[in-house]
Design an enzyme around this catalytic site. Structure first.
Site, PDB file in Angstrom:
ATOM      1  CE  LYS A  97      -4.515   0.827   0.453  1.00  0.00           C
ATOM      2  NZ  LYS A  97      -5.546  -0.162   0.102  1.00  0.00           N
ATOM      3  N   GLY A 120     -20.446   7.275   2.924  1.00  0.00           N
ATOM      4  CA  GLY A 120     -19.370   7.502   1.948  1.00  0.00           C
ATOM      5  C   GLY A 120     -19.964   7.398   0.558  1.00  0.00           C
ATOM      6  N   GLY A 166     -18.168   7.993  -2.474  1.00  0.00           N
ATOM      7  CA  GLY A 166     -17.121   8.023  -3.496  1.00  0.00           C
ATOM      8  C   GLY A 166     -17.361   6.857  -4.437  1.00  0.00           C
ATOM      9  CB  VAL A 170     -16.281   2.041  -2.412  1.00  0.00           C
ATOM     10  CG1 VAL A 170     -16.801   0.733  -1.834  1.00  0.00           C
ATOM     11  CG2 VAL A 170     -14.824   1.906  -2.826  1.00  0.00           C
ATOM     12  N   GLY A 171     -18.899   3.712  -2.431  1.00  0.00           N
ATOM     13  CA  GLY A 171     -20.240   3.914  -1.892  1.00  0.00           C
ATOM     14  C   GLY A 171     -21.292   4.067  -2.977  1.00  0.00           C
ATOM     15  CE1 TYR A 172     -24.298   6.281  -8.577  1.00  0.00           C
ATOM     16  CE2 TYR A 172     -22.239   5.738  -9.703  1.00  0.00           C
ATOM     17  CZ  TYR A 172     -23.602   5.952  -9.737  1.00  0.00           C
ATOM     18  OH  TYR A 172     -24.283   5.843 -10.920  1.00  0.00           O
TER      19      TYR A 172
HETATM   20  N1  GLU Z   1      -7.216   0.128  -3.159  1.00  0.00           N
HETATM   21  C1  GLU Z   1      -8.023  -1.043  -3.382  1.00  0.00           C
HETATM   22  C2  GLU Z   1      -8.099  -1.883  -2.130  1.00  0.00           C
HETATM   23  O1  GLU Z   1      -7.939  -1.397  -1.040  1.00  0.00           O
HETATM   24  C3  GLU Z   1      -7.586  -1.825  -4.619  1.00  0.00           C
HETATM   25  C4  GLU Z   1      -6.182  -2.252  -4.659  1.00  0.00           C
HETATM   26  C5  GLU Z   1      -5.745  -2.814  -5.991  1.00  0.00           C
HETATM   27  O2  GLU Z   1      -6.537  -2.881  -6.939  1.00  0.00           O
HETATM   28  O3  GLU Z   1      -4.567  -3.168  -6.086  1.00  0.00           O
HETATM   29  O4  GLU Z   1      -8.392  -3.045  -2.175  1.00  0.00           O
END
Ligand code: GLU
Length: 418
Positions: free
Chosen positions: A105, A217, A219, A221-223
């Site tokens: 991350k 939320g 964004g 994901v939420g939408y």
């Molecule tokens: N940021 C997204 C997650 O938390 C996707 C990560 C990705 O596609 O590598 O799962």
């Protein structure tokens, strides 16, 4: 209540899984820390001529199952420990999803909303150049996360290809279609949340049809979670974003909420029902709650007042360990983040495979594959929980973690690391 350190939360969850699996302490020690964290300083010249410095990180947690994989977030409150925690969660998410990836991350401590497009591009390029030594198609593959999008991925891709002098499309996922991405990637996390929620609703509520839903939320994901849940027959009755929300028991059209958010900046300007706060939305009398904003919103302070029967974690880490204890006692079913929101990274994998093969998968095929995987993974976790754990003591998270940690453990053993 003071917010806890997300890394402490992530470690507490790992501790629990290691204990439930009956592993020795050394397994916890190996996995409680990331393989590596790189901190970078990102200095850019702003439009007004001033010079500003931002801090960024890339945490690579574990690569036993494959190259590190996970998004990059831009947020004014990002800390190194948060990025480490999120990279650990990616290890479990990827493992549970059965993907050939480890966990990683990234994050930059910045408020992207106040940057001009030029400043945002400079920041993105500088950050990616700074981490380019440790990322790569087979090493570490970033993707979007909070406040990063396909445009940011385009700059990442271009910067990497400039530094490395090549065309490495698979180095980031979540790209625009013109650069090897899939349209389906944008909807994938929210769609996956909806599919997983539907499986759980069929199992625990006798179906999704007519069930009421609150989404915190609004964004990406939420939408999309709201949109697909509504299409599948559920009734969205509350939505919120960082500036507030609306509760209307008569039902809310997700498209209308999106329009209002786009034109006025917040769903709270929706002219219907009643105005509520970002935190009040969690305590509404609904069947299903989808926290799809940020970490640690469901805590031991408000867990007792939650009325939803299913909580479907669109965000990463929205429920604290202390809160989950209370929820388990109340019989609330929590679909954990590493299960419920895995749709994004599953679609990332499809995109990455597609890039490597130089092929063209259609969005339709990709979504079909994603749906199958989400259904299968949700059922696997529920079955494992029913077979091996006690519903009055253990959450679905316990089951998900046990499956995920065991796979990583076995891969480390096979490689001879432990
Ligand atoms: N940021 C997204 C997650 O938390 C996707 C990560 C990705 O596609 O590598 O799962």
């Amino acid at each position: 209540m003071q917010p806890t350190d997300p890394l402490e939360e992530a470690r507490a969850q790992l501790r629990r899984a290691v204990d439930l699996l009956g592993y020795d302490d050394y397994v916890y020690e190996v996995l409680a820390n990331p393989d590596r964290v790189l901190q970078v300083r990102v200095t850019i010249k702003m439009d007004d001529g001033t010079v500003k410095t931002f801090l960024g990180w890339r945490s690579q947690h574990n690569s036993a199952l494959g190259p590190y994989k996970g998004g990059v977030r831009y947020h004014p409150n990002v800390t190194m420990n948060e990025v480490i925690a999120l990279s650990m969660w990616m290890t479990w998410k990827n493992s549970l999803a059965g993907l050939p990836y480890g966990g990683g991350k990234g994050g930059v401590r910045v408020n992207p909303k106040i940057l001009s497009p030029r400043e945002l591009e400079l920041l993105s390029r500088k950050y990616f150049e700074s981490i380019s030594d440790i990322v790569g198609v087979d090493q570490d593959i970033p993707a979007p996360d909070v406040y990063t999008d396909p445009q940011v991925m385009s700059w990442f891709l271009d910067e990497y290809n400039r530094v490395r002098r090549g065309q490495f499309f698979g180095v980031v996922t979540g790209k625009p279609v013109e650069l090897g991405g899939l349209n389906a990637r944008i909807v994938s996390t929210g769609y996956g949340v909806a599919v997983s929620t539907k499986v759980a609703a069929e199992k625990f509520l006798g179906g999704l049809e007519g069930r009421t839903v609150a989404v915190q939320g609004y964004g990406n994901v939420g939408y999309y979670a709201a949109k697909f849940l509504a299409e599948m027959g559920a009734k969205i009755v509350a939505v919120s974003d960082s500036r507030g929300g609306i509760y209307d028991p008569e039902g809310i059209d997700p498209e209308e909420a999106l329009k209002v958010k786009r034109s006025t900046g917040t769903v709270a300007n929706l002219q219907r029902g009643k105005k509520i706060s970002t935190m009040e939305i969690l305590e509404l009398p609904v069947d299903i709650l989808v926290p799809a904003a940020i970490e640690e919103v469901i805590t031991d302070e408000n867990a007792d007042r939650i009325k939803a029967k299913i909580i479907s974690e669109g965000a990463n880490g929205p429920t604290t360990t202390a809160a989950e204890k209370i929820l388990v006692k109340k019989g609330v079913i929590v679909l954990p983040d590493i299960l419920a929101n895995a749709g994004g990274v599953i679609m990332s994998h499809i995109e990455w495979v597609n890039n490597r093969m130089g092929g063209w998968i259609t969005d339709e095929e990709a979504l079909k594959k994603l749906e199958q995987k989400m259904v299968e993974n949700t059922k696997t976790v529920i079955t494992y929980w029913e077979k091996n754990l006690k519903p009055e003591e253990n959450s679905l998270r316990d089951a998900a973690y046990m499956i995920a940690v065991e796979r990583v453990f076995r891969a480390m053993k096979l490689r001879g690391w432990i």
